[in-house]
Design a protein around this motif. Structure first.
Motif, PDB file in Angstrom:
ATOM      1  N   ALA A 208      16.022   6.271 -32.900  1.00 41.98           N
ATOM      2  CA  ALA A 208      16.510   5.390 -31.840  1.00 41.98           C
ATOM      3  C   ALA A 208      17.005   6.178 -30.634  1.00 41.98           C
ATOM      4  O   ALA A 208      16.885   5.729 -29.488  1.00 41.98           O
ATOM      5  CB  ALA A 208      17.634   4.498 -32.383  1.00 41.98           C
ATOM      6  N   LEU A 209      17.547   7.362 -30.881  1.00 45.53           N
ATOM      7  CA  LEU A 209      18.066   8.192 -29.791  1.00 45.53           C
ATOM      8  C   LEU A 209      17.030   9.158 -29.249  1.00 45.53           C
ATOM      9  O   LEU A 209      17.295   9.880 -28.288  1.00 45.53           O
ATOM     10  CB  LEU A 209      19.288   8.983 -30.283  1.00 45.53           C
ATOM     11  CG  LEU A 209      20.517   8.165 -30.673  1.00 45.53           C
ATOM     12  CD1 LEU A 209      21.570   9.049 -31.320  1.00 45.53           C
ATOM     13  CD2 LEU A 209      21.098   7.468 -29.434  1.00 45.53           C
ATOM     14  N   GLY A 210      15.840   9.185 -29.876  1.00 44.44           N
ATOM     15  CA  GLY A 210      14.810  10.103 -29.433  1.00 44.44           C
ATOM     16  C   GLY A 210      15.086  11.533 -29.844  1.00 44.44           C
ATOM     17  O   GLY A 210      14.686  12.471 -29.152  1.00 44.44           O
ATOM     18  N   LEU A 211      15.774  11.706 -30.977  1.00 39.56           N
ATOM     19  CA  LEU A 211      16.125  13.030 -31.465  1.00 39.56           C
ATOM     20  C   LEU A 211      15.536  13.231 -32.853  1.00 39.56           C
ATOM     21  O   LEU A 211      14.892  12.348 -33.412  1.00 39.56           O
ATOM     22  CB  LEU A 211      17.655  13.193 -31.506  1.00 39.56           C
ATOM     23  CG  LEU A 211      18.386  13.001 -30.171  1.00 39.56           C
ATOM     24  CD1 LEU A 211      19.894  13.023 -30.388  1.00 39.56           C
ATOM     25  CD2 LEU A 211      17.984  14.064 -29.171  1.00 39.56           C
ATOM     26  N   SER A 212      15.761  14.414 -33.409  1.00 44.10           N
ATOM     27  CA  SER A 212      15.258  14.702 -34.741  1.00 44.10           C
ATOM     28  C   SER A 212      16.086  13.966 -35.780  1.00 44.10           C
ATOM     29  O   SER A 212      17.213  13.534 -35.515  1.00 44.10           O
ATOM     30  CB  SER A 212      15.303  16.214 -35.013  1.00 44.10           C
ATOM     31  OG  SER A 212      16.647  16.659 -35.028  1.00 44.10           O
ATOM     32  N   ARG A 213      15.545  13.842 -36.994  1.00 44.11           N
ATOM     33  CA  ARG A 213      16.264  13.123 -38.040  1.00 44.11           C
ATOM     34  C   ARG A 213      17.493  13.910 -38.485  1.00 44.11           C
ATOM     35  O   ARG A 213      18.493  13.325 -38.867  1.00 44.11           O
ATOM     36  CB  ARG A 213      15.337  12.809 -39.211  1.00 44.11           C
ATOM     37  CG  ARG A 213      14.990  13.965 -40.077  1.00 44.11           C
ATOM     38  CD  ARG A 213      13.942  13.640 -41.111  1.00 44.11           C
ATOM     39  NE  ARG A 213      14.164  12.366 -41.759  1.00 44.11           N
ATOM     40  CZ  ARG A 213      13.341  11.858 -42.670  1.00 44.11           C
ATOM     41  NH1 ARG A 213      12.249  12.509 -43.000  1.00 44.11           N
ATOM     42  NH2 ARG A 213      13.598  10.701 -43.238  1.00 44.11           N
ATOM     43  N   ARG A 214      17.438  15.263 -38.429  1.00 44.82           N
ATOM     44  CA  ARG A 214      18.611  16.051 -38.788  1.00 44.82           C
ATOM     45  C   ARG A 214      19.740  15.837 -37.785  1.00 44.82           C
ATOM     46  O   ARG A 214      20.899  15.717 -38.162  1.00 44.82           O
ATOM     47  CB  ARG A 214      18.258  17.537 -38.875  1.00 44.82           C
ATOM     48  CG  ARG A 214      19.441  18.419 -39.239  1.00 44.82           C
ATOM     49  CD  ARG A 214      19.073  19.869 -39.380  1.00 44.82           C
ATOM     50  NE  ARG A 214      18.137  20.081 -40.472  1.00 44.82           N
ATOM     51  CZ  ARG A 214      17.675  21.272 -40.839  1.00 44.82           C
ATOM     52  NH1 ARG A 214      18.045  22.357 -40.188  1.00 44.82           N
ATOM     53  NH2 ARG A 214      16.830  21.391 -41.852  1.00 44.82           N
ATOM     54  N   THR A 215      19.374  15.810 -36.497  1.00 53.98           N
ATOM     55  CA  THR A 215      20.394  15.559 -35.480  1.00 53.98           C
ATOM     56  C   THR A 215      20.944  14.145 -35.616  1.00 53.98           C
ATOM     57  O   THR A 215      22.140  13.902 -35.437  1.00 53.98           O
ATOM     58  CB  THR A 215      19.811  15.771 -34.077  1.00 53.98           C
ATOM     59  OG1 THR A 215      19.252  17.079 -33.996  1.00 53.98           O
ATOM     60  CG2 THR A 215      20.881  15.614 -33.004  1.00 53.98           C
ATOM     61  N   GLY A 216      20.048  13.192 -35.951  1.00 54.31           N
ATOM     62  CA  GLY A 216      20.510  11.821 -36.164  1.00 54.31           C
ATOM     63  C   GLY A 216      21.488  11.731 -37.319  1.00 54.31           C
ATOM     64  O   GLY A 216      22.493  11.015 -37.241  1.00 54.31           O
ATOM     65  N   ALA A 217      21.225  12.485 -38.394  1.00 61.51           N
ATOM     66  CA  ALA A 217      22.145  12.482 -39.534  1.00 61.51           C
ATOM     67  C   ALA A 217      23.486  13.091 -39.151  1.00 61.51           C
ATOM     68  O   ALA A 217      24.545  12.629 -39.588  1.00 61.51           O
ATOM     69  CB  ALA A 217      21.524  13.255 -40.697  1.00 61.51           C
ATOM     70  N   ARG A 218      23.448  14.126 -38.318  1.00 64.27           N
ATOM     71  CA  ARG A 218      24.700  14.752 -37.880  1.00 64.27           C
ATOM     72  C   ARG A 218      25.512  13.792 -37.023  1.00 64.27           C
ATOM     73  O   ARG A 218      26.732  13.680 -37.169  1.00 64.27           O
ATOM     74  CB  ARG A 218      24.379  16.028 -37.104  1.00 64.27           C
ATOM     75  CG  ARG A 218      25.599  16.762 -36.579  1.00 64.27           C
ATOM     76  CD  ARG A 218      25.254  18.199 -36.232  1.00 64.27           C
ATOM     77  NE  ARG A 218      24.086  18.260 -35.378  1.00 64.27           N
ATOM     78  CZ  ARG A 218      24.120  18.105 -34.049  1.00 64.27           C
ATOM     79  NH1 ARG A 218      25.277  17.860 -33.453  1.00 64.27           N
ATOM     80  NH2 ARG A 218      23.035  18.180 -33.321  1.00 64.27           N
ATOM     81  N   TYR A 219      24.830  13.071 -36.116  1.00 65.69           N
ATOM     82  CA  TYR A 219      25.537  12.093 -35.284  1.00 65.69           C
ATOM     83  C   TYR A 219      26.050  10.936 -36.120  1.00 65.69           C
ATOM     84  O   TYR A 219      27.113  10.358 -35.821  1.00 65.69           O
ATOM     85  CB  TYR A 219      24.607  11.586 -34.186  1.00 65.69           C
ATOM     86  CG  TYR A 219      24.433  12.558 -33.046  1.00 65.69           C
ATOM     87  CD1 TYR A 219      25.449  13.431 -32.690  1.00 65.69           C
ATOM     88  CD2 TYR A 219      23.255  12.584 -32.319  1.00 65.69           C
ATOM     89  CE1 TYR A 219      25.294  14.312 -31.643  1.00 65.69           C
ATOM     90  CE2 TYR A 219      23.077  13.468 -31.271  1.00 65.69           C
ATOM     91  CZ  TYR A 219      24.096  14.341 -30.934  1.00 65.69           C
ATOM     92  OH  TYR A 219      23.953  15.211 -29.896  1.00 65.69           O
ATOM     93  N   LEU A 220      25.322  10.567 -37.179  1.00 71.00           N
ATOM     94  CA  LEU A 220      25.761   9.486 -38.050  1.00 71.00           C
ATOM     95  C   LEU A 220      27.061   9.866 -38.760  1.00 71.00           C
ATOM     96  O   LEU A 220      27.968   9.033 -38.918  1.00 71.00           O
ATOM     97  CB  LEU A 220      24.671   9.152 -39.068  1.00 71.00           C
ATOM     98  CG  LEU A 220      24.973   8.006 -40.043  1.00 71.00           C
ATOM     99  CD1 LEU A 220      25.231   6.719 -39.282  1.00 71.00           C
ATOM    100  CD2 LEU A 220      23.826   7.838 -41.028  1.00 71.00           C
TER     101      LEU A 220
END
Length: 231
Positions: A208-220
């Protein structure tokens, strides 16, 4: 500056791993009789004379290592440490020469020689205390400016380099860092996923943010931590 990996031949690896330590140990062992004899000439006897190799050869090796560390990390007293290391090496060489010359009757003991040898332990203690003034840790602390966070670099497990001479951060070439996403943007994306009935996962948030899944997990994880603190 790029780094390359050099594959050394087996005999070079063996020399580095086994040859150098063996030569070091042999040199220390061969220096023991002469230094003990020199201590006996100066008036020490029994077990006390056996400690002279520690005050000469072991001290010279330790001083050389400590002086090199002081030079590499720019520690206080580095110049005098280097001078002391050179003098320690000269002392170790002269101890062998003088001992063998006396044993083979090329020279005799004297009051000057006895006084000089008797002063060795005190000089060793003074120099080691002087070189021990540095910090316990040898890591260098530098102030680095804030640099944009790079998601690509974090994917590879790589960090920006820091020039140890200038203390400036040097981002890796070929990859531009992206600015960190604001917390409210992350929360808005998470709420939008919930509104659509989708499960909020690291992969979904990253997409949704246009980032990698690892970065998405970190933001989550950041969102969950913030919610727990405020709730």
């Amino acid at each position: 500056m790029s780094t390359v990996s050099v594959d050394l031949p087996w005999f070079a690896r063996a020399t580095r791993k086994f040859g150098a330590p063996a030569a070091f140990a042999a040199a220390l062992i061969m220096s023991v009789p002469g230094e003990i004899h020199l201590a006996e000439v100066a008036g020490w006897s029994g077990d006390f004379a056996k400690l002279m190799p520690v005050c000469v050869s072991v001290y010279a090796a330790s001083a050389a290592v400590m002086a090199d560390v002081a030079r590499r990390f720019d520690l206080p007293g580095r110049k005098s440490a280097q001078v002391g290391a050179v003098l320690a090496l000269i002392l170790a060489i002269l101890a062998q020469d003088i001992s063998h010359l006396i044993q083979l009757n090329y020279m005799n003991s004297s009051a000057v020689l006895v006084a000089a040898v008797s002063a060795i332990p005190g000089l060793v203690v003074a120099h080691l205390l002087h070189m021990g003034r540095g910090p316990r840790e040898t890591a260098i602390e530098v102030e680095a400016p804030d640099v944009p966070e790079s998601d690509e670099d974090q994917e590879d497990g790589q960090l920006s380099l820091i020039d140890m001479k200038t203390g400036e951060a040097k981002p890796r070439r070929g990859k531009r860092g992206r600015p960190a996403v604001a917390p409210e943007v992350i929360e808005a994306a998470a709420k939008e996923l919930q509104a659509r009935g989708e499960k909020v996962t690291g992969a979904a948030l990253g997409e949704a943010l246009g980032l990698s899944r690892r970065t998405g997990a970190r933001y989550l994880r950041k969102v969950a931590t913030t919610a727990a603190e405020t709730g």
